[in-house]
Design a protein around this motif. Structure first.
Motif, mmCIF file in Angstrom:
data_model
loop_
_atom_site.group_PDB
_atom_site.id
_atom_site.type_symbol
_atom_site.label_atom_id
_atom_site.label_comp_id
_atom_site.label_asym_id
_atom_site.label_seq_id
_atom_site.Cartn_x
_atom_site.Cartn_y
_atom_site.Cartn_z
ATOM 1 N N THR A 96 91.930 38.690 5.195
ATOM 2 C CA THR A 96 93.508 39.548 4.592
ATOM 3 C C THR A 96 93.107 40.449 4.787
ATOM 4 O O THR A 96 92.684 41.481 4.930
ATOM 5 N N GLN A 97 94.562 41.593 4.383
ATOM 6 C CA GLN A 97 94.102 42.878 4.183
ATOM 7 C C GLN A 97 94.883 43.892 2.518
ATOM 8 O O GLN A 97 95.487 44.134 2.579
ATOM 9 N N PRO A 98 93.650 43.196 1.683
ATOM 10 C CA PRO A 98 94.548 44.192 0.528
ATOM 11 C C PRO A 98 94.250 45.382 0.666
ATOM 12 O O PRO A 98 93.488 45.715 1.358
ATOM 13 N N GLU A 99 94.797 46.244 0.033
ATOM 14 C CA GLU A 99 95.361 47.866 -0.110
ATOM 15 C C GLU A 99 95.112 47.951 -1.303
ATOM 16 O O GLU A 99 95.574 47.312 -2.583
ATOM 17 N N PHE A 100 94.499 49.006 -1.556
ATOM 18 C CA PHE A 100 94.681 49.540 -3.642
ATOM 19 C C PHE A 100 95.828 50.299 -3.758
ATOM 20 O O PHE A 100 95.967 51.194 -3.054
ATOM 21 N N ASP A 101 96.631 49.859 -3.978
ATOM 22 C CA ASP A 101 97.986 50.138 -5.172
ATOM 23 C C ASP A 101 96.817 50.496 -6.554
ATOM 24 O O ASP A 101 96.906 49.662 -7.407
ATOM 25 N N ALA A 149 88.276 44.053 -9.955
ATOM 26 C CA ALA A 149 87.852 42.531 -9.472
ATOM 27 C C ALA A 149 89.304 41.819 -9.195
ATOM 28 O O ALA A 149 89.326 40.902 -7.896
ATOM 29 N N ILE A 150 89.860 41.865 -10.348
ATOM 30 C CA ILE A 150 91.398 40.599 -10.628
ATOM 31 C C ILE A 150 92.294 40.981 -9.537
ATOM 32 O O ILE A 150 92.786 40.384 -9.025
ATOM 33 N N THR A 151 92.532 42.532 -9.289
ATOM 34 C CA THR A 151 93.422 43.477 -8.653
ATOM 35 C C THR A 151 92.667 42.734 -7.022
ATOM 36 O O THR A 151 93.663 43.074 -6.295
ATOM 37 N N LEU A 152 92.107 43.040 -7.043
ATOM 38 C CA LEU A 152 91.301 43.007 -5.307
ATOM 39 C C LEU A 152 91.582 41.792 -5.000
ATOM 40 O O LEU A 152 92.174 41.684 -3.905
ATOM 41 N N VAL A 153 91.334 40.311 -5.687
ATOM 42 C CA VAL A 153 91.764 39.591 -5.259
ATOM 43 C C VAL A 153 92.983 38.933 -4.992
ATOM 44 O O VAL A 153 93.122 38.348 -3.901
ATOM 45 N N MET A 154 93.799 39.864 -6.516
ATOM 46 C CA MET A 154 95.283 39.377 -6.059
ATOM 47 C C MET A 154 95.646 40.120 -4.835
ATOM 48 O O MET A 154 96.679 39.170 -4.625
ATOM 49 N N SER A 155 95.008 40.903 -4.610
ATOM 50 C CA SER A 155 96.138 41.343 -3.262
ATOM 51 C C SER A 155 95.510 40.934 -2.335
ATOM 52 O O SER A 155 96.530 41.043 -1.011
ATOM 53 N N ALA A 207 95.060 38.188 -1.788
ATOM 54 C CA ALA A 207 96.015 37.191 -2.138
ATOM 55 C C ALA A 207 97.670 37.304 -0.946
ATOM 56 O O ALA A 207 98.068 36.541 -0.836
ATOM 57 N N GLN A 208 97.341 38.213 -2.197
ATOM 58 C CA GLN A 208 98.771 38.516 -2.067
ATOM 59 C C GLN A 208 99.136 39.241 -0.575
ATOM 60 O O GLN A 208 100.390 38.923 0.092
ATOM 61 N N SER A 209 98.464 39.029 0.579
ATOM 62 C CA SER A 209 98.179 40.132 1.944
ATOM 63 C C SER A 209 98.461 38.556 2.231
ATOM 64 O O SER A 209 99.045 38.846 3.372
ATOM 65 N N VAL A 210 98.411 37.844 2.784
ATOM 66 C CA VAL A 210 98.158 36.248 2.762
ATOM 67 C C VAL A 210 99.845 35.628 2.846
ATOM 68 O O VAL A 210 100.682 35.232 3.225
#
Length: 181
Positions: free
Chosen positions: A13-18, A97-103, A105-108
């Motif tokens: 995954t590639q979550p970005e801190f937004d 933590a919520i933001t990280l798992v959501m981001s 998942a959204q990256s996929v």
């Protein structure tokens, strides 16, 4: 032992801190610079702890698969310690933590951005994969991980595929007096 009916593949995954997305999840209108820097530091640390998998049926005529993204127990313990030390930081880390798992998942699945993320009832095969990963699912729809996304893959949105439809405050099925079959 018989042939397995579902694959379990680790994915990147590639979550970005937004910061704006974090603030939306947190319900904040503004954030102190010091806290933003702290959140970025923990994002970088916890991002390495993300576990991401795609579960896909091995039979062509089987149902669609699932996406599973979660943070490990050590990360959950770090959030809990933050709550014990300073409630403000506890909530900040919880929302991070919520933001990280959501981001992640959204990256996929970009379809999840701004959309409902339905929690399906896992198939028997998916539950076997959970067990293989050290995860547990109870019949009320809870997993033994606090920070997790489990959703249909490819994207299939809507209350009709969601295990939590009857208790979700956003459920459209409940609002119109219908329950999914």
């Amino acid at each position: 032992m018989g042939k397995e009916n579902m694959s379990l593949d680790k994915i990147q995954t590639q979550p970005e801190f937004d910061l704006e997305y974090y603030m939306e999840i947190s319900g904040l209108m503004r954030i102190e610079h010091e806290l933003a820097e702290l959140l970025e530091k923990y994002w970088t640390t916890w991002e390495k702890e993300l576990k991401s998998f795609r579960m896909e049926p091995t039979k062509a005529d089987a149902d669609d698969g699932f996406l599973l993204v979660y943070l490990d127990e050590d990360t959950e313990n770090a959030v809990q310690r933050a709550f014990e030390e300073n409630t403000k930081f506890g909530f900040a880390f919880h929302n991070l933590a919520i933001t990280l798992v959501m981001s992640a998942a959204q990256s996929v699945m970009p379809e999840l951005i701004g959309a409902c993320v339905p929690l399906p009832t896992p198939s028997r095969e998916a539950k076997k994969k959970f067990k293989k990963l050290g995860l547990e699912w109870d019949d009320s729809g809870k997993m033994n991980r606090n920070y997790a996304v489990f959703t249909p893959y490819p994207y299939k949105g809507g209350c009709e595929v969601c295990h939590s439809c009857d208790t979700c405050p956003s459920s459209q099925m409940r609002e119109i007096g219908k329950t999914p079959e």
